[in-house]
Design a protein around this motif. Structure first.
Motif, PDB file in Angstrom:
ATOM      1  N   ILE A  12      -5.424 -10.921  10.004  1.00  0.00           N
ATOM      2  CA  ILE A  12      -4.281 -10.531   9.168  1.00  0.00           C
ATOM      3  C   ILE A  12      -4.567  -9.125   8.645  1.00  0.00           C
ATOM      4  CG2 ILE A  12      -2.937 -11.085   7.095  1.00  0.00           C
ATOM      5  CD1 ILE A  12      -3.835 -14.053   7.569  1.00  0.00           C
ATOM      6  N   VAL A  13      -3.707  -8.183   9.001  1.00  0.00           N
ATOM      7  CA  VAL A  13      -3.889  -6.810   8.531  1.00  0.00           C
ATOM      8  C   VAL A  13      -3.060  -6.673   7.258  1.00  0.00           C
ATOM      9  CG1 VAL A  13      -3.699  -4.363   9.077  1.00  0.00           C
ATOM     10  CG2 VAL A  13      -4.159  -6.023  10.902  1.00  0.00           C
ATOM     11  N   GLY A  14      -3.733  -6.462   6.122  1.00  0.00           N
ATOM     12  CA  GLY A  14      -3.053  -6.384   4.831  1.00  0.00           C
ATOM     13  C   GLY A  14      -3.291  -7.659   4.047  1.00  0.00           C
ATOM     14  N   GLY A  16      -2.440  -8.020   0.777  1.00  0.00           N
ATOM     15  CA  GLY A  16      -1.649  -7.976  -0.455  1.00  0.00           C
ATOM     16  C   GLY A  16      -1.198  -9.400  -0.775  1.00  0.00           C
ATOM     17  N   MET A  17      -0.163  -9.531  -1.603  1.00  0.00           N
ATOM     18  CA  MET A  17       0.277 -10.883  -1.987  1.00  0.00           C
ATOM     19  C   MET A  17       0.647 -11.710  -0.758  1.00  0.00           C
ATOM     20  SD  MET A  17       2.589 -10.359  -5.386  1.00  0.00           S
ATOM     21  CE  MET A  17       3.600  -9.009  -4.828  1.00  0.00           C
ATOM     22  N   VAL A  18       1.378 -11.100   0.187  1.00  0.00           N
ATOM     23  CA  VAL A  18       1.885 -11.870   1.325  1.00  0.00           C
ATOM     24  C   VAL A  18       0.781 -12.146   2.340  1.00  0.00           C
ATOM     25  CG1 VAL A  18       3.556 -11.857   3.222  1.00  0.00           C
ATOM     26  CG2 VAL A  18       4.232 -11.045   0.957  1.00  0.00           C
ATOM     27  N   PRO A 151     -13.437  -2.897   1.605  1.00  0.00           N
ATOM     28  CA  PRO A 151     -12.353  -2.058   2.103  1.00  0.00           C
ATOM     29  C   PRO A 151     -12.525  -1.754   3.586  1.00  0.00           C
ATOM     30  CG  PRO A 151     -13.917  -0.731   0.833  1.00  0.00           C
ATOM     31  CD  PRO A 151     -14.412  -2.140   0.800  1.00  0.00           C
ATOM     32  N   ALA A 152     -11.435  -1.891   4.323  1.00  0.00           N
ATOM     33  CA  ALA A 152     -11.426  -1.558   5.750  1.00  0.00           C
ATOM     34  C   ALA A 152      -9.988  -1.231   6.140  1.00  0.00           C
ATOM     35  CB  ALA A 152     -11.930  -2.743   6.573  1.00  0.00           C
ATOM     36  N   GLN A 153      -9.839  -0.327   7.063  1.00  0.00           N
ATOM     37  CA  GLN A 153      -8.493   0.119   7.467  1.00  0.00           C
ATOM     38  C   GLN A 153      -8.300  -0.092   8.947  1.00  0.00           C
ATOM     39  OE1 GLN A 153      -6.012   2.019   5.883  1.00  0.00           O
ATOM     40  NE2 GLN A 153      -6.950   2.169   3.844  1.00  0.00           N
ATOM     41  N   LEU A 154      -7.110  -0.503   9.326  1.00  0.00           N
ATOM     42  CA  LEU A 154      -6.779  -0.618  10.748  1.00  0.00           C
ATOM     43  C   LEU A 154      -6.679   0.780  11.353  1.00  0.00           C
ATOM     44  CD1 LEU A 154      -5.622  -2.368  13.158  1.00  0.00           C
ATOM     45  CD2 LEU A 154      -3.378  -1.741  12.275  1.00  0.00           C
ATOM     46  N   ARG A 205      15.348   5.708  -7.208  1.00  0.00           N
ATOM     47  CA  ARG A 205      13.993   5.243  -7.500  1.00  0.00           C
ATOM     48  C   ARG A 205      14.063   4.184  -8.588  1.00  0.00           C
ATOM     49  NH1 ARG A 205       9.861   9.958  -8.391  1.00  0.00           N
ATOM     50  NH2 ARG A 205      11.610  11.416  -8.391  1.00  0.00           N
ATOM     51  N   ALA A 206      13.135   3.230  -8.524  1.00  0.00           N
ATOM     52  CA  ALA A 206      13.070   2.201  -9.575  1.00  0.00           C
ATOM     53  C   ALA A 206      11.991   2.640 -10.564  1.00  0.00           C
ATOM     54  CB  ALA A 206      12.739   0.855  -8.971  1.00  0.00           C
ATOM     55  N   ILE A 207      12.415   2.856 -11.811  1.00  0.00           N
ATOM     56  CA  ILE A 207      11.454   3.208 -12.858  1.00  0.00           C
ATOM     57  C   ILE A 207      11.019   1.910 -13.530  1.00  0.00           C
ATOM     58  CG2 ILE A 207      11.151   4.427 -15.056  1.00  0.00           C
ATOM     59  CD1 ILE A 207      13.325   6.351 -14.057  1.00  0.00           C
ATOM     60  N   GLY A 317      15.292  -9.110  -7.292  1.00  0.00           N
ATOM     61  CA  GLY A 317      13.895  -9.551  -7.295  1.00  0.00           C
ATOM     62  C   GLY A 317      13.599 -10.510  -6.154  1.00  0.00           C
ATOM     63  N   GLN A 318      13.849 -10.082  -4.921  1.00  0.00           N
ATOM     64  CA  GLN A 318      13.699 -11.014  -3.795  1.00  0.00           C
ATOM     65  C   GLN A 318      12.556 -10.678  -2.850  1.00  0.00           C
ATOM     66  OE1 GLN A 318      14.932 -13.900  -2.998  1.00  0.00           O
ATOM     67  NE2 GLN A 318      16.041 -13.955  -4.929  1.00  0.00           N
ATOM     68  N   GLY A 319      12.014  -9.445  -2.908  1.00  0.00           N
ATOM     69  CA  GLY A 319      11.096  -8.961  -1.869  1.00  0.00           C
ATOM     70  C   GLY A 319       9.944  -9.898  -1.559  1.00  0.00           C
TER      71      GLY A 319
HETATM   72  C1  LIG Z   1      10.121  -1.819  -8.701  1.00  0.00           C
HETATM   73  C2  LIG Z   1       9.976  -3.017  -7.846  1.00  0.00           C
HETATM   74  C3  LIG Z   1      10.227  -4.279  -8.383  1.00  0.00           C
HETATM   75  C4  LIG Z   1      10.090  -5.423  -7.588  1.00  0.00           C
HETATM   76  N1  LIG Z   1      10.369  -6.640  -8.138  1.00  0.00           N
HETATM   77  C5  LIG Z   1      10.288  -7.744  -7.366  1.00  0.00           C
HETATM   78  C6  LIG Z   1      10.585  -9.033  -7.909  1.00  0.00           C
HETATM   79  O1  LIG Z   1      10.933  -9.172  -9.093  1.00  0.00           O
HETATM   80  N2  LIG Z   1      10.504 -10.120  -7.098  1.00  0.00           N
HETATM   81  C7  LIG Z   1      10.153  -9.997  -5.778  1.00  0.00           C
HETATM   82  O2  LIG Z   1      10.123 -11.010  -5.065  1.00  0.00           O
HETATM   83  N3  LIG Z   1       9.846  -8.801  -5.247  1.00  0.00           N
HETATM   84  C8  LIG Z   1       9.897  -7.671  -6.001  1.00  0.00           C
HETATM   85  N4  LIG Z   1       9.594  -6.454  -5.465  1.00  0.00           N
HETATM   86  C9  LIG Z   1       9.129  -6.389  -4.059  1.00  0.00           C
HETATM   87  C10 LIG Z   1       7.647  -6.736  -3.925  1.00  0.00           C
HETATM   88  O3  LIG Z   1       6.862  -5.905  -4.754  1.00  0.00           O
HETATM   89  C11 LIG Z   1       7.222  -6.563  -2.464  1.00  0.00           C
HETATM   90  O4  LIG Z   1       8.110  -7.293  -1.651  1.00  0.00           O
HETATM   91  C12 LIG Z   1       5.793  -7.073  -2.243  1.00  0.00           C
HETATM   92  O5  LIG Z   1       4.862  -6.293  -2.961  1.00  0.00           O
HETATM   93  C13 LIG Z   1       5.442  -7.010  -0.749  1.00  0.00           C
HETATM   94  O6  LIG Z   1       4.158  -7.584  -0.561  1.00  0.00           O
HETATM   95  P1  LIG Z   1       3.381  -7.389   0.813  1.00  0.00           P
HETATM   96  O7  LIG Z   1       2.100  -8.101   0.642  1.00  0.00           O
HETATM   97  O8  LIG Z   1       4.278  -7.711   1.956  1.00  0.00           O
HETATM   98  O9  LIG Z   1       3.134  -5.812   0.935  1.00  0.00           O
HETATM   99  P2  LIG Z   1       2.246  -4.856   0.002  1.00  0.00           P
HETATM  100  O10 LIG Z   1       2.299  -5.296  -1.418  1.00  0.00           O
HETATM  101  O11 LIG Z   1       2.713  -3.468   0.305  1.00  0.00           O
HETATM  102  O12 LIG Z   1       0.748  -5.079   0.534  1.00  0.00           O
HETATM  103  C14 LIG Z   1       0.305  -4.506   1.747  1.00  0.00           C
HETATM  104  C15 LIG Z   1      -1.215  -4.557   1.762  1.00  0.00           C
HETATM  105  O13 LIG Z   1      -1.653  -4.034   3.012  1.00  0.00           O
HETATM  106  C16 LIG Z   1      -2.721  -3.130   2.815  1.00  0.00           C
HETATM  107  N5  LIG Z   1      -2.674  -2.166   3.932  1.00  0.00           N
HETATM  108  C17 LIG Z   1      -1.660  -1.320   4.251  1.00  0.00           C
HETATM  109  N6  LIG Z   1      -1.964  -0.622   5.363  1.00  0.00           N
HETATM  110  C18 LIG Z   1      -3.180  -1.037   5.757  1.00  0.00           C
HETATM  111  C19 LIG Z   1      -4.033  -0.675   6.845  1.00  0.00           C
HETATM  112  N7  LIG Z   1      -3.684   0.245   7.759  1.00  0.00           N
HETATM  113  N8  LIG Z   1      -5.252  -1.281   6.957  1.00  0.00           N
HETATM  114  C20 LIG Z   1      -5.639  -2.220   6.051  1.00  0.00           C
HETATM  115  N9  LIG Z   1      -4.851  -2.609   5.008  1.00  0.00           N
HETATM  116  C21 LIG Z   1      -3.645  -2.024   4.856  1.00  0.00           C
HETATM  117  C22 LIG Z   1      -2.468  -2.524   1.440  1.00  0.00           C
HETATM  118  O14 LIG Z   1      -3.682  -2.071   0.839  1.00  0.00           O
HETATM  119  C23 LIG Z   1      -1.855  -3.696   0.680  1.00  0.00           C
HETATM  120  O15 LIG Z   1      -2.826  -4.470  -0.006  1.00  0.00           O
HETATM  121  C24 LIG Z   1       9.711  -5.301  -6.230  1.00  0.00           C
HETATM  122  C25 LIG Z   1       9.462  -4.041  -5.680  1.00  0.00           C
HETATM  123  C26 LIG Z   1       9.597  -2.913  -6.475  1.00  0.00           C
HETATM  124  C27 LIG Z   1       9.322  -1.549  -5.871  1.00  0.00           C
END
Ligand SMILES: Cc1cc2nc3c(=O)[nH]c(=O)nc-3n(C[C@H](O)[C@H](O)[C@H](O)COP(=O)(O)OP(=O)(O)OC[C@H]3O[C@@H](n4cnc5c(N)ncnc54)[C@H](O)[C@@H]3O)c2cc1C
Length: 438
Positions: A12-14, A16-18, A151-154, A205-207, A317-319
């Protein structure tokens, strides 16, 4: 050729939460649960690698609430419960919201949602992104079949007939039956696979900032649709609100450049002081907004989930909620393949996931885009139409209940991980660590 030490079933590359949730969903203690599939399990446990450039934040000052928060739906809560992360998330801090109040700045129509109308305890929780990520990451640290490469990067990804080969920027080579791109909106996995995206930048932009307010927020999420973009006040457990103020570029620049007193004055005016005066504001940050949808989610031995597959305007707030549903659908598709004795990297397996999610995500992306456009339009007939629509939805109880059920994720069409549990959530492996920070 990757050496056996660096050979995995799933990379799994990444993380983050997902991505972290995806890795947790592939752990056997989650997939072994009988309600996922009726057929008996075939095959061994999966070996999983998670690659991320950034380790999770582990500590923060007591009482500090990060600027990045997400409103997590009931479906997301269920998924996180089943992964074994929800208890830890609650311990680290989750702010409940039981009601939602939305109104139009032009025309003034409003709609109010109350969890009690559906016999539910709440509509969802506001959770710091770092809390969700840490809770999931801690589960992975305790799972012997998971390697956290961080830490590692693709750097490179090559797909052969029988393997996907990954090279990291530090020179390490890994191999797997399947690579899942969970590397966010600027996904390198998506780029290497040559998967195009549709969409556009919103020129907004979202502040985000945390504010202290004069009145209690009543555990209600508030949103006012201004012609320049929506302004949300999300309730935090300590009585403050996390604001998300979407504004056109030039306006966002102005708002970011203001001193606190001026910003507060503008905020009070934009929000009509619904929660009394704004007493103080913390640091501000801004995020560019775009709609982006991958034209395909699946390729041989590779698939996209979360923001790598779709980015959406944050007005509802769906992302990340969509991202967690991707995780649940992918877990189901992979487990289905395993139980049938099929290759998990096979395109047919990954298309099962794509079919389950791409259409659903497209509908949500389209609906949010339509809302955004409708509410930023000052055209009088359109203003009248949307106010009539809001007023009607407010008065027609069955219609309102449908909206609420959708937002809560109470439907029957959900993947098994997101459905109401038929049996208690699995125990996380090992003991919980001491709470980080606040
Ligand atoms: C202002 C704002 C408010 C939001 N509010 C909501 C909300 O209320 N509810 C909701 O559901 N969603 C909300 N969202 C959306 C939500 O934040 C995103 O949908 C969510 O963060 C996506 O998670 P993710 O894990 O897919 O991606 P990311 O959070 O972008 O995680 C990607 C991960 O991959 C890693 N990565 C990237 N490239 C590489 C690489 N080449 N090699 C190794 N690692 C890598 C990064 O370090 C990171 O940890 C909001 C977004 C914004 C901007």
């Amino acid at each position: 050729m990757a050496d056996p030490e660096h050979d995995y079933d799933i990379i799994i590359v990444g993380g983050g939460m997902v991505g972290a949730a995806m890795a947790c969903a592939c752990l056997d203690r989650v997939l072994d649960r009988g309600d996922l599939e009726e057929a008996p399990r075939k095959g061994r446990d999966w070996r999983i690698a998670v690659i991320d450039g950034q380790p999770p934040q582990r500590e923060w000052p007591a009482g500090e609430v990060d600027l990045r928060v997400s409103a997590l739906s009931r479906a997301s809560q269920r998924i996180l419960e089943r992964l074994g992360a929800w208890e830890r998330i609650e311990a680290l801090g989750a702010s409940v919201y039981r009601e939602m109040h939305v109104w139009d700045a032009v025309g003034g129509a409003s709609i109010h949602f109350d969890a009690a109308d559906l016999g539910q305890p709440d509509l969802g929780h506001i959770v710091e992104n770092r809390v969700t990520r840490l809770a999931l990451w801690e589960l992975l640290e305790q799972a012997p079949q998971v390697d956290l490469l961080c830490p590692a990067q693709l750097d490179a990804l090559v797909i052969d007939d029988d393997r996907a080969r990954v090279r990291l920027t530090d020179g390490r080579s890994l191999g797997a039956a399947l690579v899942i791109g969970a590397d966010g909106a600027r996904s390198r996995v998506r780029e290497i696979l040559g998967i195009d995206t549709g969409g556009w930048a919103y020129d907004q932009r979202a502040i985000v900032a945390n504010v202290e307010i004069g009145h209690w927020h009543r555990e209600t999420a508030w949103q006012r649709f201004l012609p320049t973009g929506p302004l949300a006040f999300l309730p935090l457990a300590d009585g403050r609100c996390s604001i998300v103020w979407s504004a056109e570029e030039h306006r966002a620049e102005e708002l970011l450049a203001m001193d606190d007193a001026r910003f507060i004055a503008e905020l009070e005016q934009a929000f009509q002081q619904r929660l009394g005066p704004v007493l103080s504001v913390g640091p501000r940050a801004a995020f560019p907004l775009r709609l982006q949808h991958a034209l395909r989610y699946a390729a041989p031995r590779a698939a996209l989930i979360g923001d790598a597959a779709h980015a959406i305007h944050p007005l509802a707030g769906q992302g990340v909620n969509l991202g967690f549903l991707d995780v649940a659908a992918m877990a189901e598709a992979l487990e289905h393949a395993r139980r049938k004795g099929r290759d998990i990297g096979n395109l047919a397996t990954l298309r099962r996931y794509e079919r389950a999610r791409r259409g659903e995500n497209l509908i949500m992306l389209g609906a949010m885009d339509l809302f955004k456009r409708m509410f930023s339009n000052r055209n009088p007939p359109l203003v009248a139409g949307r106010n009539l629509g809001l007023a009607a939805a407010e008065r027609i109880a069955p219609l309102k209940r449908v909206f609420m059920s959708q937002a809560l994720g109470l439907g029957d069409e959900l993947p098994p991980l997101a459905r109401a549990a038929a049996s208690p959530a699995p125990e996380p492996p090992g003991r919980h660590r001491a709470a980080a920070g606040g």
